[in-house]
Structure formats: C-alpha cells, structure tokens
Scaffold this motif. Structure first.
Motif, PDB file in Angstrom:
ATOM      1  N   LEU A  93       0.821  -1.210   0.000  1.00 55.59           N
ATOM      2  CA  LEU A  93       0.000   0.000   0.000  1.00 55.59           C
ATOM      3  C   LEU A  93       0.851   1.256   0.000  1.00 55.59           C
ATOM      4  N   ALA A  94       1.931   1.229   0.768  1.00 54.76           N
ATOM      5  CA  ALA A  94       2.780   2.414   0.898  1.00 54.76           C
ATOM      6  C   ALA A  94       3.374   2.849  -0.438  1.00 54.76           C
ATOM      7  N   ALA A  95       3.425   1.932  -1.398  1.00 62.18           N
ATOM      8  CA  ALA A  95       3.954   2.286  -2.714  1.00 62.18           C
ATOM      9  C   ALA A  95       2.991   3.149  -3.510  1.00 62.18           C
ATOM     10  N   HIS A  96       1.707   3.228  -3.047  1.00 58.74           N
ATOM     11  CA  HIS A  96       0.707   3.934  -3.842  1.00 58.74           C
ATOM     12  C   HIS A  96      -0.134   4.932  -3.061  1.00 58.74           C
ATOM     13  N   VAL A  97      -0.030   4.987  -1.726  1.00 60.98           N
ATOM     14  CA  VAL A  97      -0.746   5.994  -0.944  1.00 60.98           C
ATOM     15  C   VAL A  97       0.236   6.701  -0.019  1.00 60.98           C
ATOM     16  N   THR A  98      -0.025   7.960   0.264  1.00 61.29           N
ATOM     17  CA  THR A  98       0.930   8.747   1.050  1.00 61.29           C
ATOM     18  C   THR A  98       0.865   8.434   2.541  1.00 61.29           C
ATOM     19  N   HIS A  99      -0.290   7.985   3.040  1.00 62.69           N
ATOM     20  CA  HIS A  99      -0.423   7.669   4.456  1.00 62.69           C
ATOM     21  C   HIS A  99      -1.282   6.420   4.617  1.00 62.69           C
ATOM     22  N   LEU A 100      -0.941   5.605   5.608  1.00 65.00           N
ATOM     23  CA  LEU A 100      -1.686   4.374   5.863  1.00 65.00           C
ATOM     24  C   LEU A 100      -2.693   4.515   6.993  1.00 65.00           C
ATOM     25  N   ASP A 101      -2.606   5.598   7.762  1.00 66.48           N
ATOM     26  CA  ASP A 101      -3.455   5.693   8.949  1.00 66.48           C
ATOM     27  C   ASP A 101      -4.109   7.064   9.123  1.00 66.48           C
ATOM     28  N   VAL A 153      -7.013  11.517   5.370  1.00 65.38           N
ATOM     29  CA  VAL A 153      -6.747  12.149   4.081  1.00 65.38           C
ATOM     30  C   VAL A 153      -5.395  11.665   3.584  1.00 65.38           C
ATOM     31  N   SER A 154      -5.374  11.067   2.415  1.00 61.83           N
ATOM     32  CA  SER A 154      -4.117  10.613   1.821  1.00 61.83           C
ATOM     33  C   SER A 154      -4.231  10.722   0.312  1.00 61.83           C
ATOM     34  N   ALA A 155      -3.095  10.881  -0.333  1.00 58.36           N
ATOM     35  CA  ALA A 155      -3.066  10.993  -1.788  1.00 58.36           C
ATOM     36  C   ALA A 155      -2.695   9.651  -2.400  1.00 58.36           C
ATOM     37  N   VAL A 156      -3.273   9.384  -3.570  1.00 60.69           N
ATOM     38  CA  VAL A 156      -3.001   8.154  -4.306  1.00 60.69           C
ATOM     39  C   VAL A 156      -2.057   8.489  -5.451  1.00 60.69           C
ATOM     40  N   HIS A 157      -1.060   7.646  -5.681  1.00 54.93           N
ATOM     41  CA  HIS A 157      -0.095   7.934  -6.746  1.00 54.93           C
ATOM     42  C   HIS A 157       0.447   6.632  -7.328  1.00 54.93           C
ATOM     43  N   GLY A 158       1.051   6.757  -8.504  1.00 55.15           N
ATOM     44  CA  GLY A 158       1.707   5.604  -9.118  1.00 55.15           C
ATOM     45  C   GLY A 158       0.751   4.568  -9.678  1.00 55.15           C
ATOM     46  N   PHE A 190     -11.902   4.995  -6.769  1.00 54.64           N
ATOM     47  CA  PHE A 190     -12.767   6.027  -6.211  1.00 54.64           C
ATOM     48  C   PHE A 190     -14.241   5.698  -6.431  1.00 54.64           C
ATOM     49  N   ALA A 191     -14.560   5.056  -7.551  1.00 57.78           N
ATOM     50  CA  ALA A 191     -15.950   4.705  -7.803  1.00 57.78           C
ATOM     51  C   ALA A 191     -16.454   3.670  -6.812  1.00 57.78           C
ATOM     52  N   GLN A 192     -15.562   2.858  -6.267  1.00 57.22           N
ATOM     53  CA  GLN A 192     -15.986   1.814  -5.333  1.00 57.22           C
ATOM     54  C   GLN A 192     -16.568   2.376  -4.041  1.00 57.22           C
ATOM     55  N   VAL A 193     -16.281   3.628  -3.746  1.00 56.18           N
ATOM     56  CA  VAL A 193     -16.813   4.206  -2.514  1.00 56.18           C
ATOM     57  C   VAL A 193     -18.342   4.231  -2.526  1.00 56.18           C
ATOM     58  N   SER A 194     -18.947   4.232  -3.716  1.00 57.61           N
ATOM     59  CA  SER A 194     -20.402   4.272  -3.800  1.00 57.61           C
ATOM     60  C   SER A 194     -21.036   2.912  -3.508  1.00 57.61           C
ATOM     61  N   ARG A 195     -20.253   1.821  -3.611  1.00 61.15           N
ATOM     62  CA  ARG A 195     -20.854   0.490  -3.492  1.00 61.15           C
ATOM     63  C   ARG A 195     -20.197  -0.383  -2.433  1.00 61.15           C
ATOM     64  N   SER A 196     -19.018  -0.038  -2.025  1.00 62.50           N
ATOM     65  CA  SER A 196     -18.297  -0.880  -1.071  1.00 62.50           C
ATOM     66  C   SER A 196     -18.249  -0.207   0.297  1.00 62.50           C
ATOM     67  N   ARG A 207      -8.170   2.360   1.182  1.00 59.64           N
ATOM     68  CA  ARG A 207      -6.976   1.517   1.296  1.00 59.64           C
ATOM     69  C   ARG A 207      -7.329   0.038   1.300  1.00 59.64           C
ATOM     70  N   GLU A 208      -8.451  -0.295   1.939  1.00 61.86           N
ATOM     71  CA  GLU A 208      -8.871  -1.701   1.951  1.00 61.86           C
ATOM     72  C   GLU A 208      -9.220  -2.171   0.543  1.00 61.86           C
ATOM     73  N   ASN A 209      -9.936  -1.358  -0.191  1.00 70.28           N
ATOM     74  CA  ASN A 209     -10.295  -1.736  -1.552  1.00 70.28           C
ATOM     75  C   ASN A 209      -9.073  -1.845  -2.446  1.00 70.28           C
ATOM     76  N   LEU A 210      -8.124  -0.929  -2.275  1.00 67.03           N
ATOM     77  CA  LEU A 210      -6.900  -0.995  -3.069  1.00 67.03           C
ATOM     78  C   LEU A 210      -6.125  -2.262  -2.749  1.00 67.03           C
ATOM     79  N   LEU A 211      -6.000  -2.575  -1.468  1.00 67.48           N
ATOM     80  CA  LEU A 211      -5.277  -3.781  -1.082  1.00 67.48           C
ATOM     81  C   LEU A 211      -5.972  -5.026  -1.622  1.00 67.48           C
ATOM     82  N   LYS A 212      -7.297  -5.026  -1.601  1.00 62.43           N
ATOM     83  CA  LYS A 212      -8.034  -6.180  -2.105  1.00 62.43           C
ATOM     84  C   LYS A 212      -7.763  -6.380  -3.591  1.00 62.43           C
ATOM     85  N   LEU A 213      -7.775  -5.273  -4.344  1.00 64.56           N
ATOM     86  CA  LEU A 213      -7.450  -5.378  -5.764  1.00 64.56           C
ATOM     87  C   LEU A 213      -6.040  -5.919  -5.978  1.00 64.56           C
TER      88      LEU A 213
END
Length: 514
Positions: A7-15, A18-23, A33-39, A44-50
């Motif tokens: 996760l740390a390779a793609h988000v600026t903060h784990l805890d 507010v954190s930025a997504v990159h890479g 971001f679209a998953q926030v409407s359904r999940s 971070r959890e959704n990103l890790l799951k992917l």
C-alpha cells in the motif's frame, strides 16, 4: 512484501483520513474512487483487495503497467461501474505543441479543464512559425496570403525591437537588478508587438482534464470544419487511449455533430452588414434587475430554516440602508485572495464585447463562463496600443493591416473559416459572455490589475462601469478596494511590471546587482 509495504507504494499515508493516491494508471484510480459508492470498505482496503486478488494491471514494464492486463481490467471494472461517472476520476495531462493560436482557442473552449498557453507577453514568437492550413493549399491567393504572413512577422519583429529600445532608454527603478529590468522591458515590448501576430502563429499549451471532458472535446474537434482541429482530435484520442483506452472509446462524432454547421447555413439567412469600428467595446445586454433580492434571499436561506419564498419576502422587506450594511459587511473588506461568496451566482448578466483578438485570448481563460463566439475575421476593424503612437512604422503597420483585411475579404468568400488564420491579433473580435456576478467579480478583479494589458484592463473597467449603472447597490463591491481606474496607461503598467519583477527577485533571494 507485506500488505502495508504494498500500500505504501501507492498511498501517502496508511493511517490518516486524508491521503493521496499515486503511481497507479488513471483508470485504476477511477475504479478505486468509484468503489466508494458500493463498497463499505475504505479506499486503502479496496486498493489492497485489488492488489491481493491480482486484479491490478501493474507490472514491471517500461510504462509501469501491463497494457494487455490493463485492457482486461478496464473492460471488467471501468465499464461495470458506469462509463460516465467513472471517467471523471481519470485525469489526463496533455502537452500540445505547434498548434495555431486559432486551434488553441478551440481547445480552450472546454471550460471544465485547466490550460497554460505560451505567453505572448514573456515569449517571442519566432518568424516562420506559422501553421499553413490545408484549406489554403492550391488556392489562387495562397502565395499572397503567405507573403502577408511574412510581412506581419517582420513588422512584429521591428516593433518589438523598437519598443524594447525605447523602454530601455527610459527611467529605471532604483535598486532593481539588470535581469529584473530586462524582464520588465521585455514584457512591455512584447505586449506592444503582439497585435501583429497572425491567428495562425504556432503556440503550445499544456492541459489537464478528466476523461469524460476529453471524450466530449475529441468529439467536438473531430466534427470541426477546419482540418487542423480534426487532426488534433485524432491525436488527442490516440495519445489519450495510451492512458485510458476504454474511457475514450465514445469519442467518435455523431452525424448530428458533423451536420450542425451545414444545417445552420441552410436555415439561416445570409449575413448582412460589414461591421465597422463604432461598436462599443463592452455592452451590458441584459441582467437580473432583482439581483440584490436574489443574493439577499440566498444568504437568508443559509442562516434561517425557511423556504425560498419566505427568504425572498424577508429580503424584499429590507430597507435600502439595511441592504447596504449587509453588502458592506459580507462583500467589503475582502483581500486579494478572498473569493466572492457563492450567493453572487444567483444573479446573472449577459455582456457583449468587441475587443482585439489578443484581449479575447486573455479573457477566454476564465473557465466558468457561457461564451458565444462569432467567427474571427476583419469585419470590425482593428485596434493598436497607445505605445505605438509615434512609432516610425505606424503608417506602414496600418497599411499592412488594411491589406490584410482586403485579402481576408476575398479569402472568406471562398474558404470561410480558414481565412481566420491570416487575421492578426489587432483585429476586433465580437463575443458574448453570460456570467453570474461571482464570475464578474473574478474577471474585474483579475483583469483590472495595474500590470495587466491595456486592452483587457480597459474592458474590465468598462464592464464595471456598465454594472454600476445597472446594479448600483452591488457593483461597488466588485472592485478591489484601493484600486483606481485612473491608473491606466503605459507608465502605470511599466511601474507595476517593475514592482512585480522586484518582488520576484526578493522572494528568490536574488541580489539587486544581478
């Protein structure tokens, strides 16, 4: 690699909340971001799951992600979440070089995007850097048009050198470095010479836009009557599809779009009149006469649990002195970085401008407007800056502009819109802007600064004067306190440019001796 490390390779903060997504590829971010409407899970959890399910198209390739896997990911996830909404989270950064000024203005009609274009104030436009449109090739007037383009560039260079020499011989502010002085002189000289640049002069721009806006822009460009714009549409799709291959699929123009220009030509009567130089530069066409009531009612709604009808009833019952105190308290005392409150968006005005095309270029940068543009041409005459008074080539410049207008009239009858490439920035352009008062506030404050170009600065003051007549209770608050419309003219602009260059030097820590 642990989940946290992945996760740390793609988000600026784990805890943090507010954190930025990159890479990540833009379309992956869009799905995340679209998953926030359904999940119910967090980002971070959704990103890790992917990641853990090996759904992300990441790979150690030169591009950072595997193209084949990216296509499969996009087909399954992007389209599955709904094309239109997901596309707004995929952001494209596009560099466009060597397009004409005319084409740059067409690109910048996409108002939900950000643009930075080559400046005619800080950069010299090199002779010969001109887009020769396909529509000119083989025409009987092609050689004459190209010869006039060469004369325009030669005149641009002569005026630039003359203006620079005249300014360098003038008074110099104390304590200013050689570099800052040269930069201020250069900016003023370029402002004077830019009137002679043709609309076909090559420029460059960078733009940032989301995939949904990009698809709309590409469709519009591909239906454009000018070949340069159609080709730009093709290139934007080609490069954009390298980043977001699925989200730009729906960028083919429809038959309806392609036929709009022909339909209008069929149903409308021929244009009448040849125009002239007696049009007002700024004319307030219509406005909300109850603007004060609309704005006051909006503030009442924000502060009381009432409906709109009651809010307007309360606003209508306020006497003139109470209204004045409210406007003074809420709109007065703002600093240069304080935006007008959103309530000003409740009232709108429609303004017709007839300004030199160079001034139009600067005003078009205001994104949240509803513009109506007439075709660019020479029918409304030209404007030249005050600084050209007394120039040794003033007569030659005016003779050159007259010859441009004469040839343009011939070209426009035969080729229509493509004749606009020849038109210099000095020629007046008519356009209409429908704005709410918040946008009026932004335009007037930004474009009335002492260092601004004389043409658009004068237009900003004239717009304010029109609003003062129509909406006297509000217009006084659309001007930055302490700024006077009497500060016009070349000396004031030169002094402000020098002040700005000195401020930049001090901020950068550059010594006055350069």
């Amino acid at each position: 690699m642990t989940p946290a490390e992945r996760l740390a390779a793609h988000v600026t903060h784990l805890d943090r909340p507010v954190s930025a997504v990159h890479g990540l590829p833009p379309e992956v971010v869009a799905v995340l971001f679209a998953q926030v409407s359904r999940s119910p899970a967090g980002f971070r959890e959704n990103l890790l799951k992917l990641m853990e399910e090996d759904r992300l198209p990441l790979a150690s390739t030169r591009h950072g992600f595997d193209q084949a896997r990216a296509a499969a990911f996009h087909e399954k996830w992007v389209l599955g979440y709904g094309h239109a909404s997901v596309a707004e989270h995929a952001v494209l950064h596009v560099a466009v070089e060597d397009c004409s000024i005319l084409a740059a203005k067409a690109l910048e009609e996409a108002r939900l995007a950000s643009f930075t274009e080559k400046s005619s104030r800080y950069q010299v436009f090199d002779e010969g850097r001109f887009h020769v449109p396909e529509e000119w090739r083989g025409r009987c007037w092609e050689s004459a048009a190209l010869a006039l383009v060469g004369e325009l560039y030669a005149a641009y260079t002569r005026v630039l050198q003359w203006a620079r020499a005249r300014l360098e011989a003038g008074p110099r502010a104390a304590g200013l470095s050689d570099r800052a002085w040269r930069q201020a002189v250069h900016a003023s000289a370029c402002d004077t010479a830019r009137y002679l640049l043709p609309a076909g002069a090559k420029t460059s721009l960078g733009m940032t836009l989301n995939a949904r806006v990009a698809a709309h822009l590409i469709r519009r460009l591909r239906a454009h009557p000018l070949a340069e714009l159609r080709q730009l549409g093709d290139r934007l799709e080609e490069e954009g599809c390298r980043i977001t291959p699925v989200l730009l699929r729906h960028s083919r123009p429809s038959d309806h779009q392609r036929g709009l220009a022909a339909t209008l030509a069929e149903v409308l009567p021929p244009a009448g009149g040849t125009g002239g130089a007696d049009w007002p530069r700024v004319r307030l066409v219509d406005w909300d006469a109850d603007a004060e009531l609309r704005i006051l009612a909006d503030w009442i709604l924000q502060s009381r649990p009432v409906d709109l009808a009651e809010a307007r009833r309360v606003a209508a019952g306020l006497d003139a002195e109470t209204r004045r105190r409210i406007f003074d308290r809420i709109l007065g005392g703002r600093g240069p970085h304080d935006q007008a409150p959103r309530a000003l968006e409740q009232a709108t005005v429609t303004v017709e401008f007839c300004l030199d095309y160079g001034a139009f270029r600067d005003l078009q940068r205001h994104r949240m407007l509803s513009p109506t543009l007439t075709p660019l041409g020479c029918r409304w005459g030209w404007e030249l800056p005050d600084e050209l008074q007394g120039c040794p080539w003033q007569g030659e410049v005016e003779d050159l502009l007259a010859r441009v207008r004469s040839l343009w009239e011939t070209m426009a009858r035969e080729e229509g819109e493509a004749a606009a490439y020849l038109v210099p920035l000095a020629f007046r352009h008519r356009f209409v802007l429908k704005m709410n008062l918040r946008e009026c506030d932004h335009l007037i404050r930004l474009r009335s600064t002492p260092a601004g170009h004389a043409s658009y600065r004068r237009a900003a003051w004239q717009l304010l004067a029109e609003l003062r007549r129509a909406l006297p209770g509000l217009a006084g608050h659309l001007q930055e306190p302490g700024r006077s419309d009497e500060e016009d003219g070349a000396p004031a602009r030169q002094a402000e440019l020098l002040r700005q260059e000195g401020a930049r030097e001090r901020a950068a820590g550059t010594s006055p001796d350069g």
